[in-house]
Design a protein around this motif. Structure first.
Motif, PDB file in Angstrom:
ATOM      1  N   ASN A  17       0.851  -1.287   0.033  1.00  0.00           N
ATOM      2  CA  ASN A  17      -0.007  -0.093  -0.076  1.00  0.00           C
ATOM      3  C   ASN A  17       0.789   1.020   0.029  1.00  0.00           C
ATOM      4  OD1 ASN A  17      -2.473  -1.290   0.011  1.00  0.00           O
ATOM      5  ND2 ASN A  17      -2.216  -1.581   2.155  1.00  0.00           N
ATOM      6  N   GLY A  18       0.411   2.360  -0.807  1.00  0.00           N
ATOM      7  CA  GLY A  18       1.211   3.588  -0.645  1.00  0.00           C
ATOM      8  C   GLY A  18       2.590   3.197  -1.688  1.00  0.00           C
ATOM      9  N   ALA A  19       2.570   2.505  -2.375  1.00  0.00           N
ATOM     10  CA  ALA A  19       3.837   2.026  -3.357  1.00  0.00           C
ATOM     11  C   ALA A  19       3.791   2.911  -4.535  1.00  0.00           C
ATOM     12  CB  ALA A  19       3.748   0.615  -3.510  1.00  0.00           C
ATOM     13  N   GLY A  20       2.562   3.453  -4.757  1.00  0.00           N
ATOM     14  CA  GLY A  20       2.372   4.249  -6.035  1.00  0.00           C
ATOM     15  C   GLY A  20       1.436   3.670  -7.233  1.00  0.00           C
ATOM     16  N   LYS A  21       1.041   2.492  -6.934  1.00  0.00           N
ATOM     17  CA  LYS A  21       0.704   1.694  -8.050  1.00  0.00           C
ATOM     18  C   LYS A  21      -0.456   2.364  -8.884  1.00  0.00           C
ATOM     19  CE  LYS A  21      -0.686  -1.801  -5.441  1.00  0.00           C
ATOM     20  NZ  LYS A  21      -0.176  -1.320  -4.041  1.00  0.00           N
ATOM     21  N   THR A  22      -1.502   2.844  -8.045  1.00  0.00           N
ATOM     22  CA  THR A  22      -2.566   3.831  -8.928  1.00  0.00           C
ATOM     23  C   THR A  22      -2.129   4.928  -9.467  1.00  0.00           C
ATOM     24  OG1 THR A  22      -4.222   3.072  -7.386  1.00  0.00           O
ATOM     25  CG2 THR A  22      -4.483   4.945  -8.448  1.00  0.00           C
ATOM     26  N   THR A  23      -1.266   5.820  -8.504  1.00  0.00           N
ATOM     27  CA  THR A  23      -0.377   6.773  -9.100  1.00  0.00           C
ATOM     28  C   THR A  23       0.151   6.652 -10.631  1.00  0.00           C
ATOM     29  OG1 THR A  23      -0.101   7.486  -6.836  1.00  0.00           O
ATOM     30  CG2 THR A  23       1.175   8.777  -8.718  1.00  0.00           C
ATOM     31  N   PHE A  24       1.027   5.399 -10.623  1.00  0.00           N
ATOM     32  CA  PHE A  24       1.499   5.063 -11.829  1.00  0.00           C
ATOM     33  C   PHE A  24       0.415   5.011 -12.816  1.00  0.00           C
ATOM     34  CE2 PHE A  24       3.428   1.936 -14.862  1.00  0.00           C
ATOM     35  CZ  PHE A  24       4.437   2.505 -15.142  1.00  0.00           C
ATOM     36  N   ILE A  25      -0.492   4.361 -12.773  1.00  0.00           N
ATOM     37  CA  ILE A  25      -1.239   4.076 -13.906  1.00  0.00           C
ATOM     38  C   ILE A  25      -1.965   5.417 -14.235  1.00  0.00           C
ATOM     39  CG2 ILE A  25      -3.622   3.519 -14.335  1.00  0.00           C
ATOM     40  CD1 ILE A  25      -3.153   0.918 -13.928  1.00  0.00           C
ATOM     41  N   VAL A  83      -3.292  -3.438 -11.915  1.00  0.00           N
ATOM     42  CA  VAL A  83      -3.029  -3.210 -10.412  1.00  0.00           C
ATOM     43  C   VAL A  83      -3.428  -4.497  -9.907  1.00  0.00           C
ATOM     44  CG1 VAL A  83      -2.994  -1.801  -8.547  1.00  0.00           C
ATOM     45  CG2 VAL A  83      -2.489  -0.602 -10.692  1.00  0.00           C
ATOM     46  N   HIS A  84      -2.846  -5.155  -9.178  1.00  0.00           N
ATOM     47  CA  HIS A  84      -2.810  -6.272  -8.503  1.00  0.00           C
ATOM     48  C   HIS A  84      -2.529  -6.455  -6.968  1.00  0.00           C
ATOM     49  CE1 HIS A  84      -4.844 -10.231  -8.726  1.00  0.00           C
ATOM     50  NE2 HIS A  84      -3.740 -10.869  -8.474  1.00  0.00           N
ATOM     51  N   HIS A  85      -3.337  -7.106  -6.164  1.00  0.00           N
ATOM     52  CA  HIS A  85      -2.985  -7.102  -4.849  1.00  0.00           C
ATOM     53  C   HIS A  85      -2.707  -8.356  -3.932  1.00  0.00           C
ATOM     54  CE1 HIS A  85      -4.043  -3.345  -2.612  1.00  0.00           C
ATOM     55  NE2 HIS A  85      -3.223  -3.851  -1.968  1.00  0.00           N
ATOM     56  N   ASP A  86      -3.077  -9.526  -5.040  1.00  0.00           N
ATOM     57  CA  ASP A  86      -2.881 -10.726  -4.405  1.00  0.00           C
ATOM     58  C   ASP A  86      -1.915 -11.606  -5.172  1.00  0.00           C
ATOM     59  OD1 ASP A  86      -3.443 -13.122  -3.331  1.00  0.00           O
ATOM     60  OD2 ASP A  86      -4.867 -13.889  -4.747  1.00  0.00           O
TER      61      ASP A  86
END
Lengths: 258, 376
Positions: free
Chosen positions: A48-56, A202-205
């Motif tokens: 969490n907070g790694a910037g995944k959504t921000t990246f996209i 973006v994947h969580h599992d």
């Protein structure tokens, strides 16, 4: 670690260079390079907070980066944006909005029909076809407020399908969906890859990464590793991505080794 | 009745009614987008912020022509909305705080300017204070032309950019990725919103104008799940409240228009919250009661069916006491059993025992299949 720099720019679906994003001087993404080859199914993972959504979102121009460039098939994103479809997080919209499923899916063609025109029968037919692909054609007239989480997600996928893009960027499509929907989405992702489309998710599992995807980006503000899953989805890289949570990574790897 | 006749014969009254209908339609339609974009309070801030604009326009030009005053109100109202956006984006102040600050500061400044104008020696100034609570009777023919012109432009642009406005209201990020100029469309929508507000200020007044923006939209939302129908309904509700407020205040001397409109529109909102199908309070209660009853009926049916299945024949009778023990949920099965009899799903064998009818057996079997996958 990766060989993707050797691929010529036009054969890259997305070519991200030196992407840096900061919120009020705090870096969210730091100098990220990523070359996504055509036709891959890529997961973006990270804590969490790694910037995944921000990246996209920065790839899509929804966030203005402090530095960096994004090329889509060798041209700036703004020139080739019609080749890219976006599936946002389900929670990003108000599902109480007064409209039905067909109308939401039809929004996917708004970019193609031009100003002052209304979607007609042809566009409606496209939308129905996309709904059928996600198994939701019988829901066309349903109010969007009456959908379950998994159904909402499938409506968003259908909306991206009608855009008829080459590249799909999806933000957590598996978030909070039931097992049936998860299987249906995986099937759809594979069908897209078979048609030569590029899909970035973006994947969580972490457990399902090797099963669902062929490429992976391990992200934690910086790019930790990226490339084919069998090369870069290693314990060492996961430790580097997730930091101190060693026990959980070891357990995952033990399961992977079985 | 007399009012209706006068509405068609009395020239002044007809003018007033026409103007009020037009601004009610524009305000109601634009209010829907404000509501769906969660900007309902923005209307209140803009209408209050417009007061110093009216005063300023008068001070600069000395004219009380409605076009001049509307332009002043619109310019300052727009400036207010830009200021709110800038405050929210560039300072730690949150949106609601920015609205609150701007509304009170601009309104305060407007009141000071109005007082100043009233103390000026020129006799021409009287009447500007009717902008506070609205005075429909003061509407002139040329005011109506201004409202008609601006109102038509508002509606025309709303129709022209319908799908874009819908998309930026539902999913602005998606609109952006499709290549739509989202910022420009948002400015246009806000501009139309400001226009819909300022054409109503003379009639409804700055204090209560936001009611005519928000309330018809809120009422319309209750009746439909389609954006197009919602906008049409809100326009109708806006027109009805506008006309009834304007007409009744022109008939009664010294009755300000704004408060009357608010009373009418509140009644529409109250009726919609209570009686609208699906979303209305009464309908929801009835549905809850019905589904609760259906659940009780099915529970007792299944109980009867389960009991009968332990015997050879499905119409094997059972006593009320046994069913009472089984249906722990409802406490007593007696009322439900009589309902079952009315529905011809079960029949009394004597004054103590009951058995299923074939129809009841069928329904119980179906219910079990659906909910327990065949077995109980």
């Amino acid at each position: 670690m990766t060989t993707d720099h050797a691929i010529p720019a036009e054969d890259l679906a997305i070519d991200v260079r030196d992407l840096t994003v900061a919120y009020r001087e705090k870096p969210v993404l730091w100098d990220v390079d990523l070359q996504i080859p055509d036709g891959v199914l890529m997961a973006i993972v990270g804590p969490n907070g790694a910037g995944k959504t921000t990246f996209i979102k920065s790839v899509l121009g929804l966030i203005t980066p402090a530095a960096g460039s994004v090329l889509v098939h060798g041209k700036p994103y703004q020139k080739n944006r019609s080749q890219v479809a976006y599936v946002p997080q389900r929670g990003s919209v108000d599902w109480g909005f007064p409209t039905n499923v067909l109308d939401v899916v039809t929004m996917g063609v708004y970019g193609m029909i031009g100003w002052f025109r209304r979607p007609g029968a042809a566009q409606k037919a496209q939308a129905i076809k996309a709904l059928a692909e996600v198994g939701m054609e019988s829901f066309a007239d349903r109010q969007i407020s009456e959908l379950s989480g998994g159904q909402q997600q499938r409506v968003f996928l259908a909306r991206a399908l009608v855009q008829d893009a080459d590249i799909y960027l999806m933000d957590e499509p598996f978030q909070g969906v039931d097992a049936t929907t998860e299987r249906a989405i995986v099937e759809l992702l594979r069908a897209l890859r078979e048609r030569g489309k590029t899909v970035v998710v973006v994947h969580h599992d972490l457990q399902t990464v090797p099963e669902y995807f062929d490429h992976v980006l391990l992200l934690n503000v910086r790019r930790i590793a990226a490339g084919p899953v069998e090369d870069v989805f290693t314990e060492e890289n996961l430790r580097a991505t997730y930091g101190g949570r060693v026990a959980f990574v070891s357990a995952l790897m033990a399961r992977k080794g079985e | 009745m007399e009012i209706l006749t006068e509405l068609f014969t009395d020239y002044t009254l007809r003018t007033v009614a026409l103007g009020a209908a037009l601004l009610g339609i524009s305000a109601g339609a634009l209010g829907c987008f404000a509501l769906l974009r969660r900007q309902s309070l923005l209307g209140d801030a803009i209408s209050h912020a417009a007061l110093p604009g009216i005063a300023l326009a008068f001070l600069l030009t000395g004219s009380k022509s409605s076009l001049v005053l509307i332009l002043g109100a619109g310019a300052v109202g727009w400036f207010g909305s830009v200021l709110i956006a800038a405050l929210t984006r560039r300072t730690p102040i949150t949106y609601d705080t920015a609205l609150g600050i701007l509304l009170s500061v601009f309104f305060g400044v407007g009141l000071v300017m109005l007082t100043f104008i009233q103390r000026m020696p020129d006799a021409n100034q009287a009447g500007l204070d009717s902008f506070l609570f609205g005075q429909a009777a003061a509407l002139m023919q040329r005011d109506i032309y201004v409202i008609l012109a601006i109102g038509s432009v508002i509606l025309l642009l709303t129709v022209a950019f319908w799908k874009e406005f819908k998309l930026i209201s539902f999913d602005p990020d998606m609109a952006e990725t499709l290549g739509l100029p989202v910022r420009a469309l948002e400015h246009l929508l806000t501009g139309l919103f400001v226009a819909a507000i300022v054409i109503g200020l003379q009639t409804v007044g700055v204090v209560l104008m936001s009611a005519l923006i928000v309330a018809p939209a809120a009422a319309a939302r209750q009746w439909t799940n389609r954006l197009g129908v919602m906008v049409l309904l809100a326009a109708v509700f806006g027109a009805v409240s506008g006309v009834s407020g304007a007409v009744s205040s022109s008939m009664a001397p010294n009755l300000p228009t704004g408060p009357v409109i608010v009373v009418v529109v509140s009644m529409i909102v109250a009726a919609s919250l209570l009686f609208a199908p699906n979303r209305g309070f009464v309908f929801r209660k009835i549905r809850e009661w019905k589904s609760g009853r259906a659940l009780r009926v099915d529970a007792v049916l299944v109980d009867l069916y389960t009991l009968a299945s332990q015997h050879a024949s499905s119409d094997y009778p059972h006593s009320e006491q046994v069913l009472n023990v089984m249906s722990s949920m409802s406490g007593t099965a007696k009322r439900t059993l009589h309902l079952l009899k009315t529905l011809e799903l079960a029949q009394p064998i004597d004054d103590q025992r009951w058995s299923l009818t074939p129809a009841g057996e069928e329904r119980a079997r179906k219910f079990i299949e659906e909910h327990y996958g065949g077995g109980v």
